[in-house]
Scaffold this motif. Structure first.
Motif, PDB file in Angstrom:
ATOM      1  N   VAL A 194      26.064 -16.981 119.356  1.00  0.00           N
ATOM      2  CA  VAL A 194      25.790 -15.752 120.094  1.00  0.00           C
ATOM      3  C   VAL A 194      25.966 -16.082 121.562  1.00  0.00           C
ATOM      4  CG1 VAL A 194      24.088 -14.028 120.684  1.00  0.00           C
ATOM      5  CG2 VAL A 194      24.187 -14.932 118.374  1.00  0.00           C
TER       6      VAL A 194
ATOM      7  N   SER B  27      31.477  -3.864 115.140  1.00  0.00           N
ATOM      8  CA  SER B  27      31.408  -5.049 116.001  1.00  0.00           C
ATOM      9  C   SER B  27      32.782  -5.641 116.232  1.00  0.00           C
ATOM     10  CB  SER B  27      30.520  -6.103 115.343  1.00  0.00           C
ATOM     11  OG  SER B  27      31.221  -6.576 114.211  1.00  0.00           O
TER      12      SER B  27
ATOM     13  N   HIS C 116      33.312  -7.188 119.401  1.00  0.00           N
ATOM     14  CA  HIS C 116      32.287  -8.126 119.869  1.00  0.00           C
ATOM     15  C   HIS C 116      32.431  -9.520 119.287  1.00  0.00           C
ATOM     16  CE1 HIS C 116      30.037  -5.408 122.280  1.00  0.00           C
ATOM     17  NE2 HIS C 116      29.880  -4.548 121.298  1.00  0.00           N
ATOM     18  N   SER C 117      33.018  -9.602 118.132  1.00  0.00           N
ATOM     19  CA  SER C 117      32.982 -10.898 117.455  1.00  0.00           C
ATOM     20  C   SER C 117      34.355 -11.233 116.908  1.00  0.00           C
ATOM     21  CB  SER C 117      32.001 -10.838 116.297  1.00  0.00           C
ATOM     22  OG  SER C 117      32.601 -10.105 115.249  1.00  0.00           O
TER      23      SER C 117
ATOM     24  N   TYR D 194      29.983 -14.376 118.626  1.00  0.00           N
ATOM     25  CA  TYR D 194      29.551 -12.984 118.818  1.00  0.00           C
ATOM     26  C   TYR D 194      29.168 -12.804 120.268  1.00  0.00           C
ATOM     27  CZ  TYR D 194      27.477  -8.493 117.752  1.00  0.00           C
ATOM     28  OH  TYR D 194      27.203  -7.169 117.705  1.00  0.00           O
TER      29      TYR D 194
ATOM     30  N   LEU E 293      27.301 -10.889 123.012  1.00  0.00           N
ATOM     31  CA  LEU E 293      26.152  -9.988 123.074  1.00  0.00           C
ATOM     32  C   LEU E 293      25.850  -9.669 124.525  1.00  0.00           C
ATOM     33  CD1 LEU E 293      24.035  -8.589 121.372  1.00  0.00           C
ATOM     34  CD2 LEU E 293      22.576 -10.591 121.673  1.00  0.00           C
TER      35      LEU E 293
ATOM     36  N   PRO F 243      24.460  -9.056 115.194  1.00  0.00           N
ATOM     37  CA  PRO F 243      25.148 -10.353 115.088  1.00  0.00           C
ATOM     38  C   PRO F 243      24.974 -10.993 113.736  1.00  0.00           C
ATOM     39  CG  PRO F 243      23.982 -10.201 117.158  1.00  0.00           C
ATOM     40  CD  PRO F 243      23.621  -8.974 116.388  1.00  0.00           C
TER      41      PRO F 243
END
Lengths: 613, 607, 555
Positions: C341, C363, C366-367, C377, C379, C396
């Motif tokens: 993360v 997501s 994001h990842s 990931y 964040l 996550p």
């Protein structure tokens, strides 16, 4: 101990704050830098980082301040307590006095590792030791994996666990050392990666490979030990220490121009009192009294503090007499300690800390602290010459006028140095200023007898393990003791030689553990195998370079060929004698020039005939 | 095949073969000497090269200059004030200076007694601990207060001090640097090195209070001359003709010549046009030095301990100043500092004939071996000869009848006891001169020598007289042959062994003793007298006297030198002269003089 | 002491067993008197000499040479090379997965069910083209209880309903099929829509597994007789992609959850709780195949490898700052899966389209998943957050979970239990093939380098591997098959990477002979000469004996 108080006071402060409230989040991590000017324009800077994690979190594998990479290794290798040292250079005890931390945070030249492993049997311990060394060598970019059976020993009395261990767990202490390892930047980087704030904030920003490894003496230490405060949960504590002695003059040189070019003639500090002094003749003065600032020495000021660190512990402390004036950058709180020889500086996380120690006015006699005399001076060297056998001589000097020193002297020798234990003897150097000869000799004799008290000796096995020698001895007050023994150099197999065989083979430093007086006797009375008292002071001798007989490496085939030729000759002779028939000289066939000539003639004639036909 | 072997062995009884050996050994000697004279040619000598890559000579910039010269001048003033002061005072004055530089200092007392003199003094030495190093290795910078010629090292000592002060500023040293200041160039260094390796006799030499690691190399400064110099003279001979590793000399030549543009000279050949004659002269001088085996400088005593060392001595009129000299030394120290292993790559046995030409042992050894071999050949020939009855037939009849080989081989009993006894006796006698000349005080040396010379001339006749009168059966020709055979055998053995240790000494002794091969009992009085005269002229004492007069010294000083070297440095040249050469000479003398009388008696018997 | 003159050359005197030659040589010399002969030799001496020579030869031949050869030869343990090669060529074992599928039709009576079963089996066999992977139907004992026999991979529950529907049970390997009452085939009819429907369902359920296994077989060198025919290229590509992304099989995986921030904050998180809530269930389901160890860490002042705000595809690979981030692999045997993360508001420029990325659509920006390594990931957080709560970690962790499945190589389709059992089979097939190919390469190595030493350990490893391979091959598809395959694979690897096989002292035979020639040559010469002389003498003696016999006869 008395004379060490001033230095220890800060450690004491930090120690209290760490051990008394270990559970409060703020004190799970703190760091401190101690600066201490030394004679001969040297500066001792000792960094100390300490962080705790509770056992429960450790078991579950939740790492916050404690480095995960190391924690995993500990769990996997069943290590209860671990001590790792990377050291370089030598501590000049005559000039600099007693060692920092009483020598507890330093090792011999190269890499030193000792750990208490959780194991029932020796085999299990060795297995875990192997995994531990391999993992650590990967982590620290050091060739720790070369600590094999021949370099591993199991000290009996020299080392005692520092942490609090449950009595029932059976642990084994293993000790390995690599004297030949050259400590350098690639070891510092992983060291810094273990810190919560890396090298990015706090005093760790000062740590820079160029400065660290330009130091006259430096030692990086990692100590991991369980600590169980009464009535609270046990914590696992990792303490990272870096001590270095910087030559102020050398480290003030700019990074881009490190070459010590001679100063311009006019800047050279001269002794003008000399009669011959002139513009081109200058008797130099020693420039030990120099002003310096943090950014001059380390290349940069302290960039704030690590926000995770315990704010109650001062990040930087300086040890000079309170009489001396020290300039600091703005919004830095200076706090002088009651002992009168040290002061600390508090800063907020954002502010920079710059610190300047001006040149003392020549009037002030005590511009720096007078170094404390150590409990013992030790110097070790080889005696004898030649490739067959040699000797080792250690000179141990006890400076104190009244107190006698009791200590344990530990040697770990490689297997190819075959020590003659019967030649080991300790004798007091007889002072010339003594009463009549006879009674002096007699006295020195019985003193010599009483010097060595116990000997723990584990002989070497060729190619399997090295010699381990632990001698518990005492040095009478104000006297010098020579500890000597002889050894024999064995010849290695030609594949066992390293590529630089002609350099010689490094012999690890001897470890001297001085026992604190009170408990020393107790241990002695308890007799052999007694658990020795806690160490009051540690020191290590320098390592040695032992030159073994090195062959010319094109040898083996020559030897094979030579021997087989010799054998063949012998065989031929014997065989002939066995199968030949002996006759008297005149009965034998005709020989000599005439015969040869005759034969030749016959041949020719035959040939000629052949041609005619 | 075996048949051939057998016939070859049969040849031993062929008289023509028996005539051969004298010519053979003569040939050996001639070839050996000729060989030596071939060496300087390009085909036989080789160019020097650096074989230890770690040395990297001349690859570094040297910064020793500028204001360090001011310091040097100051130190020089200090030193000049100390001239003609006592050793202790000098050290008292120098020690604080060294301490201020920031070195650890210590002193060492030593006392040697030789030839009635006592050589005592106090060494002052200081250790510059390598930053980041840990006392495992060290390099030595030697500056003797006075050099072998007893000139005060007026520039060398200040230069050494200034250099150490300069070295202290560097952080790159991987080895400790030891500054050694000795009162003289022979005894002081010897005492220090012995003590460093714990090979010293505590009653004469004090142990060292302060030590460092293995010595990896040593450089001695001998800089007595005041004016600016032109080039550097490298003195490299060690005690007993041991030499430093060739790489050390090469790298210094490389640094001085290649980098600084300073000329380099060897063996006091101040001018050297790389021609045949100069090469030969350089080589011969080197061999002579090696043969004498005396310490030629402060570096000499290091070499027996496998510490490669040389002495650098500026000479000539030029524009190079002390700083240039300092830079040469700085460069050399940087090279030594680079060493990862002890110097082992290059040659330890070599003859230098120019700063860039040398011959290695494989090339030059044969000459000495041949010279040694001639004795052995003769000895064997004599042995075989002694196995045959004394032929009284005239040689010409023999030569006509080759079928004489068919005649049944006659044999004679060899009576070995007397010859062996005589040789053993002479060998044991040789202890006497050795002891006398090594232990007599200098005053007595001259009279002692001459008395010995006289006795020496009388000894052979006396012995031969004894031999003729003493034993019941008169000593036969064979026994004389055997005596000579044995003594030559020993001589050959000794010399061929010695040739591998100290080539030059073996060669010189061999050449001086070579006439002994051919001297034999002569029957005609003229030849006899000539032989006797020759014998006397080649006697060790005569040669010694001649050499002394040639070099313009008296025998006493030569002997004293020998005694001093023997006691302090352990030079074994006297042993070779008195215990190898002298006995052979005496034995030959006995044979030459004794054989004659015996012959006469034999004739008398026959008539 | 005294020495007789002749003595030295007596040894040298040429030994000639036949005086005749001597006389000849003597007579050739003109005018020289014939010299006297040595006395005739005693027969005992002759015999002794021949004995000596004989015994020398015996010793040399029977003792010397064998010992010399034995001591200087290189040790090569003998390997079952042919068998190993067979394994690698797939001749030894043909991977067959008999999959028992039990049909549970409580609503039907016996005979109807049998009929349906037969028809479905027919339909399946018609559809099936891949002999290695074979579905076999069986009728389960009609029971209402919920427990299902273990050896059947899938249970079909036939339930009466109004339309034909099929749905997988979420937690059990069960396929519920409802059927309208009229669709039960009469026992005479040769085909029925229900049967084909069931068959189709089954086929679709196992299509992916079949494809994967056939892909594995095709990648390894398996003879084409039982290799599947139709593997469309795009399917092969996606399979290749998935297999390359999946981690190498290991019984245990080590999950490392790391919180990286570029600054000092946040310095703590509730990762324990989050894992308990969002990840444990899946881990529990996976537990029969893998078990997992977990640790977590917080790393401050961690600067990513890429500084720019918007990350595009090539940045993603270099985002991990391998030099500085302490992501050292775990030291145990278990491979590490990293879940990172990273606190930062970077955005990913190209949201990955294809579902194979496995990232939930929410997501996607994001990842991203790093094959065989783990997941990162991103964040975004406000700067002053000092503590990261479990809720913040929900998204996550869900992403991590889905990625974990694809990292372990679980198939995409089907119900979770079915996917897992499939995973087991795929894995065992994979291990089996890998082990046998390792064996093959070891065998080829041994054949290629005749002078390489093969220690006994290697031979042991090979035998063990082969044993376990057999077992695995027999019990393929079952759990013990997986276990055996795993052992076999480990052993094969160990045998192949034996350290002492790469000896640094390479000592070939011609070298050996060259070194020992100085011994053998000079020793051989006198032996041979002696033998020849002896033979000559022996023949002469026989001739003389014969002549002597003739003389006697003549008289």
């Amino acid at each position: 101990m008395r004379q060490l108080l001033p230095f220890l006071s800060f450690l004491w402060v930090t120690f209290l704050s760490s051990c008394v409230f270990p559970t409060t989040a703020s004190s799970d991590y703190h760091e401190q830098l101690n600066l201490r000017p030394l004679p001969l324009s040297a500066l001792l800077a000792s960094f100390n980082f300490r962080s705790n994690t509770t056992f429960s979190k450790f078991e579950k594998g939740n790492f916050r301040f404690f480095p995960r990479s190391l924690g995993q290794i500990l769990q996997h290798a069943g290590t209860r307590e671990l001590h790792l040292r990377f050291s370089l250079g030598r501590w000049d005890a005559e000039a600099w006095g007693a060692r920092p931390w009483n020598g507890a945070r330093e090792g011999g030249t190269g890499v030193e590792l000792w750990a208490w492993l959780e194991a029932e049997t020796d085999e299990e311990a060795d297995q875990k030791w192997l995994t531990l060394t391999n993992a650590l060598s990967g982590l620290f970019c050091a060739s720790l994996n070369f600590i094999d059976g021949t370099r591993t020993t199991r000290p009996v009395v020299s080392f005692q666990p520092e942490g609090d261990h449950a009595a029932d767990t059976d642990m084994q202490l293993l000790y390995g050392v690599l004297p030949h390892e050259v400590v350098c930047t690639e070891n510092l980087t992983p060291f810094l990666k273990l810190l919560p704030c890396k090298g990015k904030a706090g005093i760790a920003t000062l740590l820079d490979g160029h400065k660290l490894f330009d130091a006259s003496w430096q030692s990086m230490a990692i100590d991991i030990r369980p600590i169980c405060p009464s009535g609270e949960e046990c914590v696992l504590q990792i303490e990272q220490t870096i001590d270095m002695v910087l030559d102020i003059e050398r480290s003030k040189r700019p990074r881009d121009n490190p070459i010590p070019r001679p100063l311009p003639g006019d800047q050279l500090p001269c002794n003008t009192s000399k009669h011959y002094h002139s513009h081109d003749t200058c008797f130099p003065l020693d420039h030990s009294k120099e002003e310096w600032t943090l950014s001059q020495i380390f290349g940069k000021p302290v960039k704030g503090t690590c926000p995770l660190a315990d704010s109650t512990v001062p990040p930087v402390c300086l040890q000079v007499p309170n009489s001396r004036s020290v300039f600091v950058s703005k919004d830095v709180a200076e706090k002088k300690n009651p002992d009168g020889v040290s002061r600390c500086f508090y800063i907020s996380p954002e502010t920079e800390l710059e610190l300047m120690l001006p040149r003392p006015d020549d009037g002030a006699s005590t511009d720096i602290l007078t170094p404390e005399t150590p409990l013992l001076y030790a110097e070790r060297s080889f005696t004898g010459h030649g490739q067959e056998r040699g000797g080792v001589q250690t000179i141990l000097r006890n400076p104190s006028p009244d107190a006698e020193v009791e200590f344990i002297y530990m040697e770990t020798l490689p297997w190819f140095m075959r020590i003659y234990l019967h030649t080991m003897e300790a004798r007091v150097a007889v002072q010339a200023s003594s009463s009549n000869n006879k009674d002096r000799n007699s006295r020195s004799d019985d003193i010599n007898k009483s010097l060595i008290q116990q000997v723990y000796y584990r002989p070497a096995l060729d190619r399997a393990r090295g010699t381990q020698l632990e001698v518990r001895m005492r040095v009478p007050p104000a006297s010098t003791v020579f500890l000597t023994y002889d050894f024999e150099k064995s010849i290695l197999r030609y594949t066992e030689y390293p590529p630089d065989a002609n350099r010689g083979f490094d012999v690890a430093a001897a470890v001297i553990t001085i026992l604190s007086p009170g408990e020393g006797e107790g241990g002695a009375e308890a007799g052999a195998g007694a658990r020795a008292a806690a160490a009051a002071y540690n020191l290590r001798t320098t390592s040695l370079l032992c030159s073994l007989p090195t062959p010319d490496f094109s040898m083996p085939y020559n030897v094979i060929i030579f021997t087989s030729t010799a054998i063949a000759l012998a065989f031929g002779g014997i065989f002939n004698i066995l199968v030949r028939r002996f006759v008297a000289a005149d009965e034998g066939p005709e020989a000599g020039l005439a015969v040869l000539v005759g034969k030749l003639k016959a041949r020719l004639r035959g040939a000629a005939k052949g041609v005619k036909r | 095949m075996p048949r051939l072997l057998a016939s070859a062995l049969q040849l031993r009884r062929d008289p023509r073969i028996l005539k051969l050996p004298p010519y053979l050994s003569l040939l050996c000697i001639i070839v050996g000497v000729a060989w030596l004279f071939l060496l300087p040619l390009d085909q036989y000598s080789r160019r020097t090269y650096i074989s230890e890559n770690a040395l990297l000579p001349g690859q570094v910039h040297t910064y020793f200059s500028g204001s360090d010269q001011n310091v040097f001048r100051a130190y020089k003033h200090e030193v000049n004030e100390l001239v003609n002061k006592s050793n202790a005072e000098i050290n008292d004055k120098l020690e604080p200076i060294v301490k201020d530089i920031g070195l650890k200092t210590a002193r060492q007392n030593f006392t040697y007694r030789a030839a009635g003199h006592t050589y005592s003094g106090e060494n002052l030495y200081a250790i510059l601990q390598a930053p980041r190093g840990d006392a495992t290795e060290a390099i030595v910078l030697v500056a003797a207060w006075e050099n072998v010629k007893h000139e005060v090292n007026k520039n060398g000592i200040p230069l050494a001090l200034t250099l150490l002060r300069y070295f202290k500023r560097w952080s790159l040293w991987s080895k400790d640097i030891i500054l050694l200041i000795t009162p003289d160039s022979i005894a002081g260094p010897q005492a220090w090195v012995d003590a460093y390796h714990d090979a010293h006799n505590p009653s004469h030499v004090a142990s060292l209070p302060l030590k460092s690691g293995l010595l990896q190399g040593a450089i001695a400064i001998d800089y007595a001359q005041e004016r600016r110099f032109e080039s550097v003279h490298i003195v490299y001979d060690g005690v007993n003709g041991q030499l430093p590793n060739l790489d050390l000399i090469n790298s210094i030549v490389n640094i001085a010549g290649g980098q600084m543009g300073i000329g380099v000279a060897l063996q006091e050949m101040w001018r050297h046009n790389n021609g045949y004659s100069d090469r030969l002269r350089t080589m011969l001088r080197g061999m002579l030095k090696q043969g004498l085996g005396l310490a030629s400088g402060a570096h000499s005593s290091f070499i027996p301990y496998h510490v490669d060392a040389v002495t650098l001595r500026p000479f000539g009129e030029g524009w190079q100043d002390e700083m240039a000299m300092g830079r040469v030394i700085e460069g050399s120290f940087r090279s030594l500092n680079n060493l990862l292993e002890h110097l082992h790559q290059s040659f330890f046995f070599y003859l230098l004939m120019q700063r860039e030409r040398f011959v290695s042992i494989g090339t030059y050894l044969p000459s000495a071996m041949l010279v040694a071999a001639n004795f052995t050949i003769m000895a064997i020939a004599l042995w075989v000869k002694s196995g045959q009855p004394a032929e009284d037939a005239s040689p010409n009849t023999k030569s006509e009848t080759p079928s004489s080989t068919a005649a049944p081989p006659t044999t004679a009993e060899r009576d070995l006891f007397l010859p062996l006894g005589v040789v053993a006796l002479i060998q044991s006698l040789s202890i006497i001169p050795l002891y006398l000349f090594n232990h007599a005080p200098e005053g007595f040396l001259t009279p002692l020598f001459f008395t010995f010379a006289i006795l020496n001339t009388l000894l052979p006749p006396a012995l031969s007289q004894l031999l003729t009168t003493l034993p019941r059966s008169p000593t036969s020709e064979h026994q004389y042959n055997l005596i000579k055979s044995f003594s030559l055998l020993l001589l050959g053995m000794f010399l061929s062994t010695l040739a591998t240790l100290n080539f030059s000494l073996a060669l010189i002794t061999g050449l001086l003793a070579s006439p002994l091969t051919f001297l034999q009992p002569y029957k005609t009085p003229g030849a006899r007298i000539a032989a006797t005269v020759l014998l006397k002229t080649i006697s060790p004492t005569a040669v010694l006297l001649a050499a002394a007069t040639y070099w313009g010294t008296d025998v006493a000083s030569v002997l004293k030198e020998g005694a001093v070297a023997w006691h302090i440095c352990g030079t074994y040249s006297p042993v070779v002269v008195w215990c190898v050469w002298w006995p052979a000479w005496v034995a030959t003398g006995v044979v030459v003089l004794g054989g004659r009388g015996n012959n006469r008696r034999a004739k008398a018997k026959t008539t | 002491m005294s020495i007789q003159q002749p003595s030295p050359d007596n040894e040298a005197a040429n030994p000639d067993e036949n005086p005749v030659t001597v006389t000849e040589t003597a007579t050739t010399k003109n005018g020289a008197p014939t010299k006297k002969q040595p006395p005739p030799e005693k027969p005992s001496d002759v015999r002794r000499r021949s004995h000596i020579i004989l015994s020398f030869w015996l010793i040399v031949l029977c003792l010397g040479l064998p010992i010399w050869w034995k001591t200087t030869t290189i040790y090569r343990a003998d390997l079952p090379l042919q068998e190993m090669l067979d394994w690698s060529d797939g001749k030894a074992c043909r991977p067959v997965f008999p999959l028992r599928i039990s049909i549970q039709a409580n609503g039907l009576q016996e005979q109807e069910a049998q009929n349906l079963l037969r028809l479905t089996q027919h339909a399946l066999d018609d559809l099936n083209d891949f002999s290695g992977h074979h579905l076999r139907l069986g009728l389960a004992a009609p029971s209402t209880s919920d427990h299902y026999d273990s050896e059947s991979v899938l249970t079909i529950r036939l339930l009466p309903g109004e339309t034909t529907t099929a749905k997988f049970d979420a937690h059990e390997p069960v396929l519920d099929i409802t059927y309208p009452p009229n669709s039960i085939p009469s026992h005479t009819s040769s085909s029925s829509p229900l049967a084909t429907y069931v068959a189709g369902q089954l086929r679709s359920a196992f299509a992916e597994e079949q494809a994967t296994i056939s892909y594995l077989l095709s990648t390894n060198s398996v003879p084409s007789d039982h290799r599947p025919q139709g593997l469309s290229s795009d399917v092969a590509d996606s399979l290749a992609k998935r297999t390359t992304r999946a981690l190498k099989y290991a019984p245990t995986y080590h999950l490392t959850f790391s919180l990286f921030t570029s600054g000092p904050l946040p310095s703590s998180w509730d990762i324990d709780q989050a894992i308990e809530e969002y990840m444990k269930p899946v881990l529990n389901v996976l537990s029969p195949i893998h078990n997992f160890t977990i640790d977590t860490q917080v790393q401050l002042y961690a600067t990513p490898g890429v500084q720019n705000q918007v990350l595009n595809k090539e940045d993603l690979s270099s985002f991990i700052n391998a030099a500085e981030w302490p992501l050292s692999p775990s030291i145990g045997g278990a491979p590490t899966v990293n879940f990172i993360v990273f606190i930062g508001n970077q955005t990913i420029a190209v949201p990955s389209q294809d579902p194979d990325e496995g990232s939930a659509p929410g997501s996607a920006s994001h990842s991203w998943l790093i094959p065989q390594w783990g997941t990162v990931y991103l964040l975004p957080l406000p700067h002053d957050t000092t503590h990261l709560s479990a809720e913040a970690l929900k998204q996550p962790l869900l992403t991590f979970t889905s990625h974990l499945l694809s990292l372990t190589g679980t198939p995409q389709s089907g119900s979770l239990p079915l996917r897992l059992s499939t995973l087991a089979r795929i894995r065992s097939a994979d291990l089996l093939l890998r082990a046998s190919s390792t064996l093959g390469s070891l065998a080829r190595l041994a054949l290629a380098l005749p002078s390489i030493s093969i220690p006994g350990r290697v031979a042991d490893g090979v035998t063990k591997t082969i044993r376990h391979l057999r077992l695995a091959c027999e019990t393929l598809g079952g759990p013990e098959g997986l276990a055996h395959a795993r052992i076999a694979e480990a052993e094969a690897e160990r045998a192949f990477f034996e350290k002492s096989m790469v000896g640094q002292l390479y000592f070939p035979d011609e070298h050996k002979v060259a070194v020992y020639l100085p011994l053998l040559g000079p020793v051989a010469v006198p032996l041979v000469m002696g033998l020849l002389n002896e033979l000559k003498a022996w023949r002469k003696r026989r001739r003389e004996a014969a002549e002597a016999g003739k003389e006697k006869k003549r008289e």
